[in-house]
Design an enzyme around this catalytic site. Structure first.
Site, mmCIF file in Angstrom:
data_model
loop_
_atom_site.group_PDB
_atom_site.id
_atom_site.type_symbol
_atom_site.label_atom_id
_atom_site.label_comp_id
_atom_site.label_asym_id
_atom_site.label_seq_id
_atom_site.Cartn_x
_atom_site.Cartn_y
_atom_site.Cartn_z
ATOM 1 N N PHE A 235 -3.227 -26.989 54.370
ATOM 2 C CA PHE A 235 -3.098 -28.394 53.967
ATOM 3 C C PHE A 235 -4.247 -28.695 53.021
ATOM 4 O O PHE A 235 -5.406 -28.420 53.348
ATOM 5 C CB PHE A 235 -3.221 -29.349 55.166
ATOM 6 C CG PHE A 235 -3.331 -30.801 54.750
ATOM 7 C CD1 PHE A 235 -2.211 -31.619 54.735
ATOM 8 C CD2 PHE A 235 -4.550 -31.341 54.328
ATOM 9 C CE1 PHE A 235 -2.307 -32.945 54.317
ATOM 10 C CE2 PHE A 235 -4.648 -32.660 53.901
ATOM 11 C CZ PHE A 235 -3.527 -33.465 53.904
ATOM 12 N N GLU A 236 -3.927 -29.279 51.870
ATOM 13 C CA GLU A 236 -4.965 -29.778 50.979
ATOM 14 C C GLU A 236 -4.358 -30.894 50.163
ATOM 15 O O GLU A 236 -3.221 -30.772 49.711
ATOM 16 C CB GLU A 236 -5.426 -28.714 49.969
ATOM 17 C CG GLU A 236 -6.321 -27.642 50.495
ATOM 18 C CD GLU A 236 -6.765 -26.633 49.432
ATOM 19 O OE1 GLU A 236 -7.887 -26.134 49.536
ATOM 20 O OE2 GLU A 236 -5.985 -26.330 48.518
ATOM 21 N N ILE A 237 -5.110 -31.969 50.020
ATOM 22 C CA ILE A 237 -4.816 -32.922 48.959
ATOM 23 C C ILE A 237 -6.111 -32.958 48.163
ATOM 24 O O ILE A 237 -7.181 -33.191 48.742
ATOM 25 C CB ILE A 237 -4.459 -34.324 49.489
ATOM 26 C CG1 ILE A 237 -3.171 -34.260 50.324
ATOM 27 C CG2 ILE A 237 -4.299 -35.315 48.327
ATOM 28 C CD1 ILE A 237 -2.785 -35.581 50.980
ATOM 29 N N HIS A 272 -12.502 -22.241 48.737
ATOM 30 C CA HIS A 272 -12.430 -23.669 48.405
ATOM 31 C C HIS A 272 -13.478 -24.477 49.177
ATOM 32 O O HIS A 272 -14.111 -25.385 48.631
ATOM 33 C CB HIS A 272 -11.041 -24.232 48.756
ATOM 34 C CG HIS A 272 -9.988 -23.916 47.747
ATOM 35 N ND1 HIS A 272 -8.699 -24.367 47.859
ATOM 36 C CD2 HIS A 272 -10.037 -23.215 46.594
ATOM 37 C CE1 HIS A 272 -7.989 -23.941 46.814
ATOM 38 N NE2 HIS A 272 -8.777 -23.244 46.041
#
Ligand code: GDP
Ligand code: MN
Length: 338
Positions: A235-237, A272
Site C-alpha cells: 500500500f502506498e499513496i 522507499h
C-alpha cells in the site's frame, strides 16, 4: 539476452457504457497496479472493494502494468470491475531486466545461498526485477509519467472502510509526500548490506539528508544500526515528484550500482522507506488511519469512532498497529519525541 521488443502500450476499454463516468476527483492521480495475467480474479475482488469504499465517487483512472502483454481475460475482468478509465501498459525490458552491471552468474549463486539462509524470494530473479522496478522505474513509465500522485494496489488486498474524503487532496493540501497504513520489521537476511550502504550514502551526500528527518523511525541508536522498520509498500499513496527528484534518483542509482537488488534481495519497501525517512522532513510522511487495509497476513483496522464512521468490515482486535512486530507505534512516537 534477446534484444527487447518495442513497447506497445494498449489503452483499451471494456466498460459498459453506463460506467463511462467523467473523473470527478480533482487531483492529478492514478491507481498503479503491477500484476500478472493469472491474478485477474483476485484483482477484480480487490478492485470491487476499492470502488465500493472509495472510487465510485471519484473515478480516478487505473494504470495496469506488466512485463508481459495483458491477456484479454485480464483486461475484461479488471475493466469491468471499475468505474473509471483504465490503461494497460507493457513495461519496456530496459526498465525490468537486470542492468548490465549485474553479473547474473554471481547473482544466481548468491541468490541460492540467500534462499538457503531463509531469505524469502532470495533466488527469484523475476521478484527482484519487480522490486527494482518499484524502487526506481514505475514512476518513469510512459503511462504513469503524466501523473503526480499514485495509489499502489496489489491483487488480493482488502479495503475495509468507507473513505469519506479524497486522500490525494489530503496529501496535497497537507503537504504530504509519502503515506502508509502498515509498518513492520524487514527480514534481515534479505538486506545484509543495505544499512552499511545507507551509511555510505549519507557520508557521501550529507547535503541530501533532511534536517528534520525520521532517522529515529529507522534506528534505535541514532543511525548506527538499522532496526529493520519500514513502511509496507504494497500500500502506498505518494507524490511521484519525490521519486523523480534528483535527490531520490541519486539514492536509487547509488543502490543500483551496489548490485544489492540482485546479489541480495533488497525490497522496494525498505528502499522507499529509508528514502522517505531520511530524505524528507518527517512531517511529510503520513499514516492513513482511516484506510482499513489488509495484505495477508497483516491488517490495519481503525479503532473506535473511525471504525464506526467508515462502516469498517474488519475486526478491531485484528489490528496489527500495536503488535511487537509493527513499527507504527514507533512512527507515532517520532512526533512526541521532538
Ligand atoms: P509479496 O507481496 O512481496 O509477496 O509479492 P507479490 O507476489 O504480491 O508481488 C508484488 C506485486 O508485484 C504484486 O502486485 C504482483 O502482482 C506483482 N508482481 C510480482 N512479480 C511480478 C512479475 O513477474 N510480473 C508482473 N507483471 N507483476 C509481478
Ligand atoms: Mn503482495
Amino acid at each position: 539476452r534477446k534484444v527487447p521488443p518495442t513497447t506497445i502500450n494498449q489503452i483499451e476499454d471494456h466498460r459498459p457504457q453506463e460506467w463511462h463516468h467523467p473523473q470527478l476527483g480533482q487531483e492529478n492521480a492514478t491507481f498503479v497496479i503491477l500484476a500478472r495475467n493469472y491474478e485477474y480474479k483476485d484483482l477484480a475482488q480487490t478492485l470491487r472493494q476499492l470502488e465500493t469504499r472509495f472510487n465510485h465517487k471519484y473515478h480516478y483512472p487505473y494504470t495496469f502494468l506488466s512485463d508481459e502483454p495483458f491477456s484479454e481475460e485480464f483486461k475484461e475482468w479488471t475493466s469491468l470491475a471499475v468505474s473509471s478509465k483504465v490503461q494497460y501498459g507493457l513495461i519496456p525490458r530496459e526498465q525490468w531486466d537486470p542492468p548490465s552491471n549485474i553479473n547474473l552468474t554471481l547473482a544466481d549463486e548468491l541468490g541460492r545461498k540467500l534462499q538457503a539462509n531463509g531469505a524469502i524470494y532470495g533466488d527469484r530473479i523475476p521478484y527482484k526485477n519487480m522490486c527494482r522496478f518499484n524502487s526506481g522505474y514505475f514512476f518513469r513509465h510512459e503511462l504513469v509519467q503524466k501523473y503526480r500522485y499514485y495509489w499502489r494496489v496489489e491483487p488480493s488486498v482488502n479495503f475495509f472502510c468507507d473513505l469519506n474524503f479524497d486522500p490525494f487532496t489530503y496529501m496535497r493540501e497537507h503537504d504530504k509526500t509519502y503515506s502508509f497504513t502498515i509498518s513492520l520489521k524487514e527480514f534481515e537476511n534479505t538486506i545484509p548490506t543495505l544499512w552499511n550502504t545507507t551509511k555510505e550514502f549519507m557520508a557521501e551526500y550529507p547535503e541530501l539528508i533532511a534536517r528534520d528527518n525520521a532517522m529515529a523511525f529507522l534506528s534505535n541508536d541514532g543511525g548506527d544500526t538499522y532496526n529493520l522498520c519500514h513502511f509496507w509498500s504494497n500500500f502506498e499513496i505518494a507524490d511521484m515528484e519525490f521519486w523523480r527528484s534528483e535527490t531520490y534518483m541519486k539514492w536509487f542509482n547509488f543502490l543500483d550500482m551496489k548490485g544489492g537488488f540482485y546479489y541480495e534481495r533488497w525490497g522496494d519497501a525498505p528502499v522507499h522507506s529509508i528514502a522517505a525517512a531520511l530524505l524528507l522532513p518527517r512531517s511529510r510522511i503520513h499514516f492513513f488511519n482511516e484506510i482499513g487495509y489488509k495484505h495477508s497476513p497483516f491488517e490495519h483496522c481503525p479503532q473506535g469512532d473511525v471504525h464506526e464512521k467508515g462502516r469498517c468490515s474488519c475486526k478491531q482486535e485484528h489490528n496489527f498497529d500495536n503488535d511487537w512486530y509493527s513499527c507504527t507505534a514507533r512512527f507515532h512516537s517520532l512526533f512526541s519525541l521532538f
